[in-house]
Design a protein around this motif. Structure first.
Motif, mmCIF file in Angstrom:
data_model
loop_
_atom_site.group_PDB
_atom_site.id
_atom_site.type_symbol
_atom_site.label_atom_id
_atom_site.label_comp_id
_atom_site.label_asym_id
_atom_site.label_seq_id
_atom_site.Cartn_x
_atom_site.Cartn_y
_atom_site.Cartn_z
ATOM 1 N N LEU A 113 0.822 -1.207 0.000
ATOM 2 C CA LEU A 113 0.000 0.000 0.000
ATOM 3 C C LEU A 113 0.858 1.260 0.000
ATOM 4 O O LEU A 113 0.518 2.252 -0.658
ATOM 5 C CB LEU A 113 -0.948 -0.004 1.199
ATOM 6 C CG LEU A 113 -2.057 -1.056 1.183
ATOM 7 C CD1 LEU A 113 -2.958 -0.891 2.401
ATOM 8 C CD2 LEU A 113 -2.886 -0.950 -0.087
ATOM 9 N N ALA A 114 1.966 1.224 0.734
ATOM 10 C CA ALA A 114 2.856 2.387 0.774
ATOM 11 C C ALA A 114 3.421 2.676 -0.618
ATOM 12 O O ALA A 114 3.539 3.848 -1.018
ATOM 13 C CB ALA A 114 3.985 2.154 1.770
ATOM 14 N N PHE A 115 3.750 1.623 -1.353
ATOM 15 C CA PHE A 115 4.279 1.814 -2.695
ATOM 16 C C PHE A 115 3.242 2.451 -3.608
ATOM 17 O O PHE A 115 3.538 3.392 -4.359
ATOM 18 C CB PHE A 115 4.732 0.477 -3.284
ATOM 19 C CG PHE A 115 5.192 0.575 -4.715
ATOM 20 C CD1 PHE A 115 6.425 1.129 -5.012
ATOM 21 C CD2 PHE A 115 4.388 0.119 -5.743
ATOM 22 C CE1 PHE A 115 6.847 1.239 -6.330
ATOM 23 C CE2 PHE A 115 4.804 0.219 -7.069
ATOM 24 C CZ PHE A 115 6.047 0.780 -7.354
ATOM 25 N N VAL A 116 1.991 1.966 -3.527
ATOM 26 C CA VAL A 116 0.937 2.523 -4.366
ATOM 27 C C VAL A 116 0.702 3.992 -4.034
ATOM 28 O O VAL A 116 0.587 4.841 -4.920
ATOM 29 C CB VAL A 116 -0.369 1.713 -4.195
ATOM 30 C CG1 VAL A 116 -1.515 2.391 -4.945
ATOM 31 C CG2 VAL A 116 -0.187 0.293 -4.708
ATOM 32 N N LEU A 117 0.643 4.314 -2.735
ATOM 33 C CA LEU A 117 0.433 5.701 -2.319
ATOM 34 C C LEU A 117 1.564 6.602 -2.800
ATOM 35 O O LEU A 117 1.340 7.727 -3.234
ATOM 36 C CB LEU A 117 0.300 5.780 -0.797
ATOM 37 C CG LEU A 117 -0.988 5.190 -0.210
ATOM 38 C CD1 LEU A 117 -0.930 5.203 1.314
ATOM 39 C CD2 LEU A 117 -2.202 5.980 -0.699
ATOM 40 N N TRP A 118 2.795 6.091 -2.717
ATOM 41 C CA TRP A 118 3.943 6.882 -3.170
ATOM 42 C C TRP A 118 3.852 7.175 -4.664
ATOM 43 O O TRP A 118 4.152 8.279 -5.114
ATOM 44 C CB TRP A 118 5.241 6.136 -2.866
ATOM 45 C CG TRP A 118 6.449 6.760 -3.498
ATOM 46 C CD1 TRP A 118 6.999 7.975 -3.215
ATOM 47 C CD2 TRP A 118 7.246 6.196 -4.557
ATOM 48 N NE1 TRP A 118 8.087 8.207 -4.021
ATOM 49 C CE2 TRP A 118 8.270 7.136 -4.850
ATOM 50 C CE3 TRP A 118 7.203 4.992 -5.262
ATOM 51 C CZ2 TRP A 118 9.238 6.911 -5.827
ATOM 52 C CZ3 TRP A 118 8.162 4.762 -6.234
ATOM 53 C CH2 TRP A 118 9.160 5.708 -6.506
ATOM 54 N N ARG A 119 3.401 6.195 -5.431
ATOM 55 C CA ARG A 119 3.357 6.366 -6.880
ATOM 56 C C ARG A 119 2.210 7.264 -7.338
ATOM 57 O O ARG A 119 2.328 7.947 -8.352
ATOM 58 C CB ARG A 119 3.246 5.002 -7.576
ATOM 59 C CG ARG A 119 4.473 4.135 -7.439
ATOM 60 C CD ARG A 119 5.719 4.795 -7.958
ATOM 61 N NE ARG A 119 5.624 5.119 -9.378
ATOM 62 C CZ ARG A 119 6.475 5.901 -10.035
ATOM 63 N NH1 ARG A 119 7.458 6.475 -9.381
ATOM 64 N NH2 ARG A 119 6.317 6.131 -11.320
#
Length: 245
Positions: free
Chosen positions: A107-113
């Protein structure tokens, strides 16, 4: 391995191969997250490592020596302490904690992108920042094969270009994945069942790499990553739910 789990594994491995072969591999860890839904997370990462190593070998040839050696060395050297920290964590973590960690990373990766941000094209990072990114990358790579995002955060502003960036990432994780093999074996992350499954999944991994190399110049990156973000968001939420309940 049950038929249903094998089908899920085949789809996950094919997707990882495509990511590795043509799109920098930063989202290849979605395969581990998907597998962690249908099997023990430790077995999922153990199953994926030999296949990721095979994908690395398959991807190196078409992008041979097109990498940035200086940036690759910075990330690899920085990754060593991260790998040690990841190995230490694996001695105390349980399956639900690993599911939670995989879900949060996804989820952190998706939010960052998708988070709105200003991109400054002439910004570059120092080698010290590169070592730090390498350390984080080594840690997340060890526990979830998710080393791509921290490395991408450092490399993307360096202005390497699409192919040079992809070749650099490929080299970095070829080395890091090879370094992970012995600690994985010592910690008992590999099992007879996962290694046997690897033999059957190896052709699918190479097929995914081949498709990815071809797709590198054909499929728009935005389309590929949009589909990936949706998969990661759903998978991450599911893992967190399973871990907490």
């Amino acid at each position: 391995m049950e038929t249903e789990i094998f089908v899920v594994a085949a789809i996950a491995v094919l997707f990882a191969g495509i990511s590795k072969g043509g799109f920098g591999g930063s989202v290849a860890f979605v395969s581990s997250a998907i597998l962690a839904i249908v099997m023990k997370p430790s077995d999922a990462v153990g199953l994926m490592l030999p296949l990721l190593m095979l994908m690395d070998v398959g991807t190196l040839r078409p992008f041979w020596k097109q990498w940035d050696s200086t940036q690759a060395k910075i990330l690899i050297l920085g990754g060593l302490p991260g790998l040690l920290l990841g190995a230490a964590l694996f001695t105390v973590i349980d399956d639900d904690m690993l599911r939670l960690l995989l879900g949060v990373i996804s989820l952190a990766f998706v939010l960052w992108r998708i988070w709105p941000r200003t991109v400054v094209s002439d910004v570059t990072f120092s080698s010290r920042t590169g070592f730090l990114a390498g350390a984080v990358s080594g840690f997340t790579s060890f526990v979830s094969h998710a080393g791509g995002p921290p490395a991408a955060m450092y490399l993307l502003p360096q202005g390497l270009g699409k192919t040079r960036y992809h070749a650099t990432v490929t080299l970095v994780f070829w080395v890091i994945n090879a370094l992970k093999f012995i600690p994985y074996a010592v910690l008992g992350i590999f099992t007879y069942q996962t290694l046997l499954a690897d033999l059957f999944l190896a052709p699918i991994a190479l097929l995914g790499v081949w498709i990815g190399v071809k797709a590198h110049h054909i499929i728009p990156e935005q389309l590929f990553f949009r589909v990936t973000y949706i998969c990661l968001a759903c998978t991450g939420a599911k893992l967190i739910w399973d871990a907490l309940t």
